[in-house]
Design a protein around this motif. Structure first.
Motif, short mmCIF file in Angstrom:
data_model
loop_
_atom_site.label_atom_id
_atom_site.label_comp_id
_atom_site.label_asym_id
_atom_site.label_seq_id
_atom_site.Cartn_x
_atom_site.Cartn_y
_atom_site.Cartn_z
N HIS A 58 0.86 -1.18 0.00
CA HIS A 58 0.00 0.00 0.00
C HIS A 58 0.90 1.23 0.00
O HIS A 58 2.11 1.15 0.24
CB HIS A 58 -0.94 0.00 1.21
CG HIS A 58 -0.31 -0.49 2.48
ND1 HIS A 58 0.48 0.31 3.28
CD2 HIS A 58 -0.31 -1.72 3.06
CE1 HIS A 58 0.91 -0.40 4.31
NE2 HIS A 58 0.46 -1.63 4.20
N LEU A 59 0.31 2.38 -0.24
CA LEU A 59 1.08 3.60 -0.46
C LEU A 59 1.93 4.02 0.73
O LEU A 59 2.90 4.77 0.57
CB LEU A 59 0.16 4.74 -0.91
CG LEU A 59 -0.94 5.22 0.04
CD1 LEU A 59 -0.44 6.22 1.08
CD2 LEU A 59 -2.08 5.87 -0.77
N GLU A 60 1.59 3.55 1.94
CA GLU A 60 2.38 3.93 3.11
C GLU A 60 3.81 3.41 3.05
O GLU A 60 4.66 3.83 3.85
CB GLU A 60 1.70 3.45 4.40
CG GLU A 60 0.51 4.28 4.83
CD GLU A 60 -0.78 3.94 4.10
OE1 GLU A 60 -1.81 4.61 4.35
OE2 GLU A 60 -0.78 2.97 3.29
N ALA A 61 4.11 2.53 2.10
CA ALA A 61 5.50 2.12 1.89
C ALA A 61 6.38 3.32 1.56
O ALA A 61 7.60 3.28 1.77
CB ALA A 61 5.59 1.09 0.76
N TYR A 62 5.76 4.40 1.06
CA TYR A 62 6.49 5.63 0.72
C TYR A 62 6.13 6.78 1.65
O TYR A 62 6.34 7.95 1.30
CB TYR A 62 6.21 6.01 -0.74
CG TYR A 62 6.98 5.16 -1.72
CD1 TYR A 62 8.30 5.45 -2.04
CD2 TYR A 62 6.40 4.05 -2.31
CE1 TYR A 62 9.02 4.67 -2.92
CE2 TYR A 62 7.11 3.26 -3.21
CZ TYR A 62 8.41 3.58 -3.51
OH TYR A 62 9.13 2.79 -4.39
N ALA A 63 5.65 6.46 2.85
CA ALA A 63 5.26 7.51 3.79
C ALA A 63 6.43 8.43 4.15
O ALA A 63 6.23 9.61 4.45
CB ALA A 63 4.68 6.88 5.07
N LYS A 64 7.65 7.90 4.13
CA LYS A 64 8.83 8.69 4.51
C LYS A 64 9.38 9.55 3.38
O LYS A 64 10.33 10.30 3.59
CB LYS A 64 9.95 7.75 4.98
CG LYS A 64 9.54 6.66 5.96
CD LYS A 64 9.21 7.19 7.32
CE LYS A 64 8.93 6.05 8.30
NZ LYS A 64 8.54 6.55 9.63
N ASN A 65 8.79 9.43 2.19
CA ASN A 65 9.38 10.06 1.01
C ASN A 65 8.47 11.06 0.32
O ASN A 65 8.96 11.98 -0.35
CB ASN A 65 9.76 8.97 0.00
CG ASN A 65 10.33 7.73 0.65
OD1 ASN A 65 9.66 6.70 0.69
ND2 ASN A 65 11.53 7.82 1.20
N ILE A 66 7.17 10.88 0.45
CA ILE A 66 6.21 11.68 -0.32
C ILE A 66 6.40 13.17 -0.07
O ILE A 66 6.57 13.96 -1.00
CB ILE A 66 4.77 11.25 -0.01
CG1 ILE A 66 4.53 9.82 -0.48
CG2 ILE A 66 3.77 12.21 -0.65
CD1 ILE A 66 3.26 9.18 0.07
N VAL A 67 6.37 13.57 1.20
CA VAL A 67 6.48 14.99 1.52
C VAL A 67 7.89 15.53 1.26
O VAL A 67 8.04 16.59 0.63
CB VAL A 67 6.00 15.27 2.95
CG1 VAL A 67 6.27 16.72 3.35
CG2 VAL A 67 4.51 14.96 3.08
N PRO A 68 8.96 14.85 1.69
CA PRO A 68 10.30 15.38 1.38
C PRO A 68 10.56 15.56 -0.12
O PRO A 68 11.17 16.55 -0.53
CB PRO A 68 11.24 14.33 1.97
CG PRO A 68 10.47 13.73 3.10
CD PRO A 68 9.05 13.69 2.61
N LEU A 69 10.09 14.64 -0.96
CA LEU A 69 10.32 14.75 -2.40
C LEU A 69 9.43 15.81 -3.05
O LEU A 69 9.71 16.27 -4.16
CB LEU A 69 10.11 13.40 -3.08
CG LEU A 69 11.08 12.28 -2.65
CD1 LEU A 69 10.75 10.98 -3.37
CD2 LEU A 69 12.52 12.66 -2.90
N SER A 70 8.36 16.21 -2.33
CA SER A 70 7.43 17.17 -2.91
C SER A 70 7.96 18.60 -2.92
O SER A 70 7.33 19.48 -3.49
CB SER A 70 6.09 17.13 -2.15
OG SER A 70 6.20 17.71 -0.86
N LYS A 71 9.13 18.82 -2.32
CA LYS A 71 9.69 20.17 -2.39
C LYS A 71 10.12 20.51 -3.82
O LYS A 71 10.20 21.67 -4.20
CB LYS A 71 10.87 20.33 -1.43
CG LYS A 71 12.10 19.51 -1.75
CD LYS A 71 13.17 19.74 -0.68
CE LYS A 71 14.45 18.98 -1.00
NZ LYS A 71 15.49 19.16 0.03
#
Length: 301
Positions: A58-71
């Motif tokens: 499920h998408l939470e596999a990328y919970a640590k990356n979504i916001v940091p990469l969104s910069k």
């Protein structure tokens, strides 16, 4: 109780909700694959980056990356059809069908082209999508991806082990212990503390939903037919990044070296931090730094 509660907020590994602050969770209707759950951040950034999880994930596999990469990017992670909290039709599943779902999701979101990064099944699907839709892919990162030839006996045994771990959650009613064992398999031994109660409970509750129980056997068949759906490596774009770990199971170092050699102009990067199958979750800062540089410039050096 108050001290314990405060401790949760001091430990950045303790809550997926804290990791996802700044992302929007919503549902998107597609033409042929039902309703797809997505997490989205960085709207307004000119280039889109789509992150794709592994099998039964499920998408939470990328919970640590979504916001940091969104910069730098408009970032989207989503649950594949049949997985997570997306629609779960009982049908035959394979990576080519899931690549079609990716295309329909992009259409529904009005995205013509995107960068793709997928781990495990997500990389497998990304590879098929890039091979058949090169005009829709900017840069491609295969992150501990499935779908490449397994060239070692250890890798072949690892695949059988993983199929068995999945079957524990299919042939029997999933339990906390069976889900935890499957998720421990994803992690480097030094990182198994990351498989905390929140992460296990989230996946267990998804697996226990009646619609999940109906479709899980179909999903596990993807692994049983692994070699029938290999990525056409010769059709991958020049500059493809194979982001790997020295401790990745199944598709081990010898397998990825052999695969990378078949893609002219491709890059092979081994994570320096301890990681196994989930480098984006195990070595977060390194993964995010490498991803930002690669998707900005096409290089990792």
């Amino acid at each position: 109780m108050a001290l314990s509660y405060l401790h949760l907020f001091k430990d950045k590994s303790m809550s997926l909700w804290l990791d996802l602050l700044g992302a929007e969770i919503r549902y998107v209707d597609t033409k042929n694959f039902g309703t797809i759950r997505i997490a989205e951040a960085g709207k307004g950034n000119p280039e889109t980056l789509i992150l794709q999880h592994g099998i039964n994930g499920h998408l939470e596999a990328y919970a640590k990356n979504i916001v940091p990469l969104s910069k730098d990017f408009h970032v989207i992670a989503f649950d594949y059809v049949g997985q997570g909290l997306s629609s779960k039709p009982v049908r035959e599943y394979n990576p080519i069908m899931l690549a079609e779902q990716l295309g329909e999701l992009m259409d529904a979101l009005g995205i013509e082209k995107a960068h793709l990064s997928g781990e495990s099944l997500g990389g497998w699907v990304s590879g098929h999508f890039a091979a058949t839709n090169p005009h829709r892919v900017l840069r491609l990162m295969l992150n501990t991806a499935g779908g490449i030839p397994i060239v070692t006996e250890k890798g072949k045994q690892d695949l059988e082990t993983f199929i068995g771990l999945n079957r524990r959650n299919i042939d029997n009613t999933p339990t906390y212990e069976s889900v935890q064992a499957r998720m421990h398999w994803l992690m480097h031994p030094s990182n198994r503390h990351l498989v905390d109660g929140e992460l296990v409970d989230l996946r267990l509750r998804i697996y226990l939903r009646p619609e999940s129980r109906a479709v899980l056997p179909k999903l596990n068949e993807i692994l049983a037919h692994h070699d029938e759906y290999l990525i056409p490596l010769e059709k991958l774009p020049e500059g493809t990044l194979f982001l790997w770990t020295h401790d990745n199971p199944i598709h081990d170092t010898e397998s990825v070296k052999a695969a990378q050699a078949k893609v002219p102009g491709s890059i092979l990067y081994f994570m320096k931090g301890n990681a196994a199958h989930w480098p984006q979750y195990e070595a977060i800062d390194e993964f995010n730094d490498v991803a930002l540089k690669f998707f900005r410039t096409g290089t990792v050096g």
